[in-house]
Design an enzyme around this catalytic site. Structure first.
Site, short mmCIF file in Angstrom:
data_model
loop_
_atom_site.label_atom_id
_atom_site.label_comp_id
_atom_site.label_asym_id
_atom_site.label_seq_id
_atom_site.Cartn_x
_atom_site.Cartn_y
_atom_site.Cartn_z
N TYR A 1 -9.03 5.54 7.84
CA TYR A 1 -9.13 5.83 9.28
C TYR A 1 -10.11 6.99 9.41
CZ TYR A 1 -4.78 3.16 10.12
OH TYR A 1 -3.81 2.18 10.21
N LYS B 1 1.26 -0.55 14.97
CA LYS B 1 2.66 -0.68 15.38
C LYS B 1 2.99 -1.93 16.20
CE LYS B 1 4.33 2.83 13.41
NZ LYS B 1 4.45 2.34 12.06
N TYR C 1 4.33 6.30 10.22
CA TYR C 1 3.47 5.17 9.84
C TYR C 1 4.27 4.10 9.08
CZ TYR C 1 -0.81 2.72 8.53
OH TYR C 1 -1.80 1.76 8.39
N HIS D 1 0.85 -1.21 0.00
CA HIS D 1 0.00 0.00 0.00
C HIS D 1 0.88 1.25 0.00
CE1 HIS D 1 -4.23 -1.43 1.34
NE2 HIS D 1 -3.67 -2.31 0.55
N PRO E 1 -3.90 -0.07 18.73
CA PRO E 1 -3.65 -0.50 17.34
C PRO E 1 -3.75 0.60 16.29
CG PRO E 1 -5.79 -1.31 18.11
CD PRO E 1 -5.13 -0.68 19.29
P1 RFL Z 1 1.96 -12.60 21.12
O1 RFL Z 1 1.48 -12.59 19.73
O2 RFL Z 1 0.98 -12.29 22.19
O3 RFL Z 1 2.62 -14.02 21.39
C1 RFL Z 1 2.98 -14.43 22.69
C2 RFL Z 1 3.01 -15.94 22.72
O4 RFL Z 1 3.44 -16.33 24.02
C3 RFL Z 1 2.62 -17.40 24.50
N1 RFL Z 1 2.61 -17.37 25.96
C4 RFL Z 1 3.25 -18.27 26.72
N2 RFL Z 1 4.02 -19.33 26.41
C5 RFL Z 1 4.51 -20.05 27.42
N3 RFL Z 1 4.28 -19.78 28.74
C6 RFL Z 1 3.53 -18.71 29.09
N4 RFL Z 1 3.32 -18.43 30.37
C7 RFL Z 1 2.98 -17.91 28.05
N5 RFL Z 1 2.20 -16.81 28.05
C8 RFL Z 1 1.99 -16.50 26.78
C9 RFL Z 1 1.25 -17.11 23.89
O5 RFL Z 1 0.47 -18.30 23.83
C10 RFL Z 1 1.63 -16.56 22.53
O6 RFL Z 1 1.66 -17.58 21.55
O7 RFL Z 1 3.19 -11.57 21.33
P2 RFL Z 1 4.36 -11.10 20.30
O8 RFL Z 1 5.00 -12.28 19.63
O9 RFL Z 1 5.18 -10.13 21.07
O10 RFL Z 1 3.61 -10.33 19.11
C11 RFL Z 1 3.02 -9.10 19.33
C12 RFL Z 1 1.77 -8.97 18.47
O11 RFL Z 1 0.98 -10.14 18.56
C13 RFL Z 1 0.94 -7.77 18.92
O12 RFL Z 1 1.76 -6.62 19.11
C14 RFL Z 1 -0.15 -7.36 17.96
O13 RFL Z 1 -0.96 -8.41 17.55
C15 RFL Z 1 -1.00 -6.31 18.68
N6 RFL Z 1 -2.33 -6.25 18.14
C16 RFL Z 1 -2.49 -5.55 17.01
N7 RFL Z 1 -1.43 -4.91 16.45
C17 RFL Z 1 -1.59 -4.23 15.32
O14 RFL Z 1 -0.60 -3.66 14.82
N8 RFL Z 1 -2.84 -4.17 14.71
C18 RFL Z 1 -3.94 -4.82 15.24
O15 RFL Z 1 -5.02 -4.77 14.68
C19 RFL Z 1 -3.80 -5.54 16.43
N9 RFL Z 1 -4.85 -6.18 16.99
C20 RFL Z 1 -3.41 -6.92 18.78
C21 RFL Z 1 -4.67 -6.88 18.17
C22 RFL Z 1 -3.25 -7.60 20.00
C23 RFL Z 1 -4.32 -8.24 20.62
N10 RFL Z 1 -4.09 -8.88 21.89
C24 RFL Z 1 -2.74 -9.09 22.38
C25 RFL Z 1 -5.04 -9.19 22.85
C26 RFL Z 1 -5.73 -7.54 18.76
C27 RFL Z 1 -5.58 -8.23 19.98
C28 RFL Z 1 -6.79 -8.92 20.53
C1 PHB Z 2 -5.88 -4.48 10.67
O1 PHB Z 2 -5.94 -4.70 9.46
O2 PHB Z 2 -6.26 -5.31 11.51
C2 PHB Z 2 -5.37 -3.17 11.13
C3 PHB Z 2 -4.87 -2.27 10.21
C4 PHB Z 2 -4.40 -1.04 10.64
C5 PHB Z 2 -4.43 -0.72 11.98
C6 PHB Z 2 -4.92 -1.63 12.90
C7 PHB Z 2 -5.40 -2.86 12.48
O3 PHB Z 2 -3.99 0.50 12.39
#
Ligand code: RFL
Ligand code: PHB
Length: 389
Positions: free
Chosen positions: A200, A296, A384, A72, A292
């Site tokens: 957005y 980032k 961004y 994009h 989110p």
């Molecule tokens: P993760 O992806 O949470 O992975 C952590 C892993 O550790 C495991 N774990 C354990 N393993 C062993 N023993 C324990 N005691 C443990 N406790 C936990 C878990 O099972 C898991 O597999 O962290 P990581 O790798 O640092 O990655 C970070 C990203 O996942 C996170 O920053 C993003 O997904 C944040 N986030 C979003 N970011 C965006 O940029 N755009 C989004 O739309 C977005 N939506 C989200 C999100 C995070 C969410 N969370 C954490 C609730 C939506 C949600 C619901």
């Molecule tokens: C998504 O596609 O889930 C998404 C994209 C941009 C954002 C947050 C989430 O800032």
């Protein structure tokens, strides 16, 4: 068992670190408390900075992303019934890649399998030990038996609720937190995205985001209250609300259809300092959370991995501790800039229940400034697409 680096957590941070280490000939074992299918069932981030794209390539996990991901060059800020396009490529010479976290995770898992590296899923009571000394180890239980992995370093990649950060003595860690007074209700549906770029939207009824996973799969969000319940949001109510928050031409163009995922996420900013305690390193969500809005979270996990991987490579290849010693300061310097950007984009685009008319006027002034100042748009675009490592 013995390995060089024990990695707790098989999310994007743990898997990317594991893959880079394996490719560099550094032995590692990943432990996760849940199953591979459970991890692949999570729907999370969707936008990759180009630095993250490069790291996935370096890890040998980028082929499908380049074939199926959507580069994009810009996105739209919608407010007051109109769009202001942030021309990412024109303003910075860089673009982002729209490719879901679920797919990133799957590609990294497949690459790990192909490399023959060990991952232990459904490991219970994973615990890091003696990381303040030279002989750290990790213990875990599997099928009722306790195991021990001796290692040189422990990478705590276990997310916000993981055990790594909680294992650090309270006096050794300082945390910073901001909770926002709203959440995001998100849906995933197999319908074509309303626009080929992300939108957005700031609207008197609240924020909305139109994102996507492919040309036939849309990811849409609306700002909701903290006591909203998913059960109270039928697809019809969701799409009605989303359309009301978009400029008319987008609302008219929107195709609706049944969602197959619907969830609410609260918004929070959180940072733990430092990110290193002896031979234990916190990486990704284990150390920091961002709302989110700036896309980032996943990208910060990738930049932490970059700093840690290079520190570990230097340690094993050059017998130098300089990189691991610098890890926390290097990572935190980039983390705080992304925390700032995510907070500012959240503040700009959401309706706050508690900032009154003054807060509203400041938002309008900032959106107007962005529309008329190329410098302001460039600053937003530069953040961004991702600040340099
Ligand atoms: P993760 O992806 O949470 O992975 C952590 C892993 O550790 C495991 N774990 C354990 N393993 C062993 N023993 C324990 N005691 C443990 N406790 C936990 C878990 O099972 C898991 O597999 O962290 P990581 O790798 O640092 O990655 C970070 C990203 O996942 C996170 O920053 C993003 O997904 C944040 N986030 C979003 N970011 C965006 O940029 N755009 C989004 O739309 C977005 N939506 C989200 C999100 C995070 C969410 N969370 C954490 C609730 C939506 C949600 C619901
Ligand atoms: C998504 O596609 O889930 C998404 C994209 C941009 C954002 C947050 C989430 O800032």
């Amino acid at each position: 068992m013995r390995t060089q680096v024990a990695i707790i957590g098989s999310g994007p941070a743990g898997l990317l670190l594991g893959q880079l280490l394996t490719k560099a000939g550094i032995d590692n074992i990943i432990l996760d408390r849940v199953s591979r299918d459970y991890i692949l069932g999570r729907v999370r981030a969707g936008v990759l900075e180009w630095g993250t794209v490069g790291l996935l390539d370096e890890a040998g996990a980028g082929d499908r992303m380049h074939a199926e991901g959507l580069p994009h060059d810009g996105y739209s800020l919608a407010f007051d019934g109109r769009d202001h396009r942030i021309d990412l490529f024109g303003l910075t010479g860089k673009r982002v890649m729209v490719y879901g976290q679920t797919e990133v995770t799957r590609d990294l898992m497949d690459a790990r399998d192909a490399a023959g590296a060990t991952t232990i899923y459904e490991a219970a009571n994973v615990t890091p030990h003696e990381f303040d000394g030279a002989k750290p180890y990790v213990s875990y239980e599997k099928d009722g038996v306790t195991h021990r992995i001796d290692c040189d370093f422990i990478a705590g990649c276990d997310g916000f609720h993981g055990i790594s950060r909680k294992s650090v003595p309270e006096g050794a860690i300082k945390t910073f937190e901001k909770i926002y007074p709203f959440g995001w209700l998100g849906v995933l549906a197999d319908i074509p995205p309303v626009s080929h770029e992300l939108i957005y939207a700031n609207h008197p009824r609240g924020f909305a985001l139109c994102s996507m996973r492919s040309e036939t799969r849309s990811r849409y969000y609306v700002q909701c209250t903290l006591d909203d319940k998913v059960e109270d949001w039928s697809d019809e109510r969701f799409f009605d609300e989303l359309r009301r928050r978009l400029p008319q031409h987008h609302a008219d163009a929107m195709v609706v259809g049944p969602s197959f995922e619907k969830s609410i996420a609260p918004l929070r900013s959180f940072v733990a300092e430092p990110m290193r305690f002896g031979t234990l390193f916190l990486v990704g969500d284990a150390a920091h959370i961002v709302p989110p809005t700036g896309a980032k979270g996943l990208n910060l996990a990738a930049s932490d991995v970059y700093y840690l991987f290079n520190g570990l490579r230097e340690f094993y290849a050059d017998k130098s501790r300089a990189g691991v010693d610098a890890y926390s300061a290097r990572a935190l310097s980039r983390v705080w800039k992304s925390v700032r950007f995510s907070w500012s984009m959240t503040t700009l685009m959401h309706r706050f229940p508690d900032t009154g008319d003054f807060g509203q006027k400041i938002q309008e002034a900032e959106l107007d400034y962005l529309t008329h100042s190329e410098a302001a748009s460039r600053a937003m675009a530069e953040n961004y697409v991702g600040l340099p490592y």
